[in-house]
Write a protein that holds these residues in place. Structure first.
Motif, PDB file in Angstrom:
ATOM      1  N   PRO A   1       0.793  -1.237   0.000  1.00  0.00           N
ATOM      2  CA  PRO A   1       0.000   0.000   0.000  1.00  0.00           C
ATOM      3  C   PRO A   1       0.820   1.280   0.000  1.00  0.00           C
ATOM      4  O   PRO A   1       0.302   2.343  -0.359  1.00  0.00           O
ATOM      5  CB  PRO A   1      -0.819  -0.115   1.294  1.00  0.00           C
ATOM      6  N   LYS A   2       2.091   1.232   0.406  1.00  0.00           N
ATOM      7  CA  LYS A   2       2.868   2.475   0.481  1.00  0.00           C
ATOM      8  C   LYS A   2       3.841   2.661  -0.680  1.00  0.00           C
ATOM      9  O   LYS A   2       4.559   3.654  -0.723  1.00  0.00           O
ATOM     10  CB  LYS A   2       3.619   2.558   1.813  1.00  0.00           C
ATOM     11  N   ILE A   3       3.867   1.744  -1.631  1.00  0.00           N
ATOM     12  CA  ILE A   3       4.782   1.858  -2.765  1.00  0.00           C
ATOM     13  C   ILE A   3       4.259   2.883  -3.765  1.00  0.00           C
ATOM     14  O   ILE A   3       3.083   2.843  -4.153  1.00  0.00           O
ATOM     15  CB  ILE A   3       4.993   0.496  -3.441  1.00  0.00           C
ATOM     16  N   LYS A   4       5.127   3.771  -4.190  1.00  0.00           N
ATOM     17  CA  LYS A   4       4.794   4.789  -5.191  1.00  0.00           C
ATOM     18  C   LYS A   4       5.414   4.384  -6.525  1.00  0.00           C
ATOM     19  O   LYS A   4       6.555   3.960  -6.589  1.00  0.00           O
ATOM     20  CB  LYS A   4       5.348   6.154  -4.774  1.00  0.00           C
TER      21      LYS A   4
ATOM     22  N   VAL B   1       8.874  -4.735  -4.200  1.00  0.00           N
ATOM     23  CA  VAL B   1       9.365  -3.579  -3.447  1.00  0.00           C
ATOM     24  C   VAL B   1       9.372  -2.363  -4.368  1.00  0.00           C
ATOM     25  O   VAL B   1       9.089  -2.467  -5.560  1.00  0.00           O
ATOM     26  CB  VAL B   1      10.786  -3.828  -2.890  1.00  0.00           C
ATOM     27  N   GLY B   2       9.711  -1.198  -3.808  1.00  0.00           N
ATOM     28  CA  GLY B   2       9.756  -0.001  -4.642  1.00  0.00           C
ATOM     29  C   GLY B   2       9.922   1.243  -3.808  1.00  0.00           C
ATOM     30  O   GLY B   2      10.261   1.190  -2.621  1.00  0.00           O
ATOM     31  N   ILE B   3       9.667   2.397  -4.415  1.00  0.00           N
ATOM     32  CA  ILE B   3       9.789   3.674  -3.731  1.00  0.00           C
ATOM     33  C   ILE B   3       8.691   3.750  -2.668  1.00  0.00           C
ATOM     34  O   ILE B   3       7.524   3.551  -2.948  1.00  0.00           O
ATOM     35  CB  ILE B   3       9.641   4.847  -4.719  1.00  0.00           C
ATOM     36  N   GLY B   4       9.100   4.054  -1.463  1.00  0.00           N
ATOM     37  CA  GLY B   4       8.168   4.049  -0.335  1.00  0.00           C
ATOM     38  C   GLY B   4       8.532   2.991   0.674  1.00  0.00           C
ATOM     39  O   GLY B   4       8.135   3.063   1.841  1.00  0.00           O
ATOM     40  N   CYS B   5       9.302   1.983   0.232  1.00  0.00           N
ATOM     41  CA  CYS B   5       9.783   0.943   1.147  1.00  0.00           C
ATOM     42  C   CYS B   5      10.975   1.448   1.950  1.00  0.00           C
ATOM     43  O   CYS B   5      11.727   2.303   1.496  1.00  0.00           O
ATOM     44  CB  CYS B   5      10.211  -0.305   0.374  1.00  0.00           C
TER      45      CYS B   5
ATOM     46  N   TYR C   1      15.889   6.980   4.994  1.00  0.00           N
ATOM     47  CA  TYR C   1      14.664   6.194   5.172  1.00  0.00           C
ATOM     48  C   TYR C   1      14.591   5.047   4.172  1.00  0.00           C
ATOM     49  O   TYR C   1      14.496   3.880   4.505  1.00  0.00           O
ATOM     50  CB  TYR C   1      13.457   7.118   5.016  1.00  0.00           C
ATOM     51  N   GLY C   2      14.631   5.420   2.891  1.00  0.00           N
ATOM     52  CA  GLY C   2      14.516   4.438   1.821  1.00  0.00           C
ATOM     53  C   GLY C   2      14.794   5.115   0.498  1.00  0.00           C
ATOM     54  O   GLY C   2      15.022   6.329   0.436  1.00  0.00           O
ATOM     55  N   PRO C   3      14.803   4.386  -0.596  1.00  0.00           N
ATOM     56  CA  PRO C   3      15.183   4.955  -1.890  1.00  0.00           C
ATOM     57  C   PRO C   3      14.173   5.960  -2.422  1.00  0.00           C
ATOM     58  O   PRO C   3      12.984   5.882  -2.133  1.00  0.00           O
ATOM     59  CB  PRO C   3      15.246   3.720  -2.800  1.00  0.00           C
TER      60      PRO C   3
ATOM     61  N   VAL D   1      12.207   4.653 -12.162  1.00  0.00           N
ATOM     62  CA  VAL D   1      11.104   5.136 -11.337  1.00  0.00           C
ATOM     63  C   VAL D   1      11.724   6.055 -10.297  1.00  0.00           C
ATOM     64  O   VAL D   1      12.618   5.644  -9.563  1.00  0.00           O
ATOM     65  CB  VAL D   1      10.375   3.958 -10.646  1.00  0.00           C
ATOM     66  N   ALA D   2      11.295   7.325 -10.264  1.00  0.00           N
ATOM     67  CA  ALA D   2      11.975   8.297  -9.413  1.00  0.00           C
ATOM     68  C   ALA D   2      11.063   9.419  -8.950  1.00  0.00           C
ATOM     69  O   ALA D   2      10.114   9.797  -9.652  1.00  0.00           O
ATOM     70  CB  ALA D   2      13.174   8.885 -10.163  1.00  0.00           C
TER      71      ALA D   2
END
Length: 267
Positions: free
Chosen positions: A124-127, A134-138, A187-189, A264-265
């Motif tokens: 739910p928090k991945i953008k 996984v992805g941005i927001g992790c 925090y994360g990528p 993805v950025a």
């Protein structure tokens, strides 16, 4: 000695062998029944562990805190199930090796079960489009637990980077926006670059796909698309939600009409 006398002497031996075999079989059946009963109890416990969920409706820090807390609860509970299965296999494996093998087969799936659980928790928090769950927001910790240890890590003053073969996550924290102030904690990528085969995004995108196939998979999930300014670099804003209020930057690089890099950025 006559044939009849020989048969009379053999009969008690055969009877003894038969009793021994019967005893072994009876013991084996008893052990199997006890093993199956104890295994069934452990599997019922596993079902309860699989029902552990992150509370719904949370966002931001509240969601992060809930994932951290619940993931630990799930992982600890899985570890207890694993220990019980190991003990079960060791105990009954002394009587029959197949019991130990059966318990080991169940244990093999437990780690992947936890990874799958974590993928569902962070979704739910991945953008933007996710990659391998996984992805941005992790958080960095979540990426490493799901994908495994990266082949290279960088953690300098303003850059944190995880590098996998053909997949790189990074977070650039010093963009001149802090004006000399201390940088926030890592925090994360804030970006990932996918260039290697063997990875699949949440939408099913893979390196080497023709442009038309990629756009078909993204159909209905893009708020904008610019493939005319530079045919080799397609700019997109990705947002699969109905209201399109969370558009995210993505760049598709093409080589000979096929996807060679997906970016993805945030920036």
């Amino acid at each position: 000695m006559t044939g009849s006398n020989r048969r009379l002497r053999i009969l008690p031996v055969l009877a003894a062998v038969f009793l021994i075999l019967l005893s072994v079989l009876t013991t084996g059946c008893g052990e199997e029944e006890k093993y199956n009963k104890e295994k069934a109890a452990i599997l019922e416990e596993l079902k309860l562990v699989q029902q552990i969920k992150v509370p719904e409706g949370l966002q931001g820090e509240a969601l992060d805190e809930a994932i951290v807390k619940t993931a630990k609860q799930h992982k600890d509970a899985m570890a207890k199930v694993n220990d019980k299965l190991q003990k079960l296999g060791d105990t009954y494996g002394k009587a029959d090796a197949r019991f130990k093998k059966d318990a080991e087969e169940i244990r093999k799936s437990l780690q992947q079960d936890h990874i799958n659980w974590l993928k569902a928790a962070v979704a739910p928090k991945i953008k933007g489009d996710s990659v391998m769950g996984v992805g941005i927001g992790c958080r960095w910790e979540e990426i490493e637990e799901i994908l495994g240890e990266p082949i290279e890590k960088k953690n300098t003053g303003g850059l944190t980077e995880f590098k996998y073969p053909g997949l790189v996550f990074n977070e650039i924290r010093d963009r001149g926006e802090n004006d000399g102030k201390p940088l926030p904690p890592s925090y994360g990528p804030d970006a990932y670059y996918m260039t290697g085969t063997g990875y699949t995004t949440g939408c099913g995108i893979q390196i080497g796909m023709p442009k038309a196939q990629v756009l078909e998979l993204y159909k209905g999930k893009l708020t904008s698309l610019d493939d005319r300014t530079d045919p080799k670099f397609i700019l997109m804003k990705y947002d699969p939600t109905p209201d399109h209020r969370h558009a995210y930057n993505q760049i598709m690089q093409l080589t000979d009409g096929k996807l060679s890099r997906l970016i993805v950025a945030k920036h």
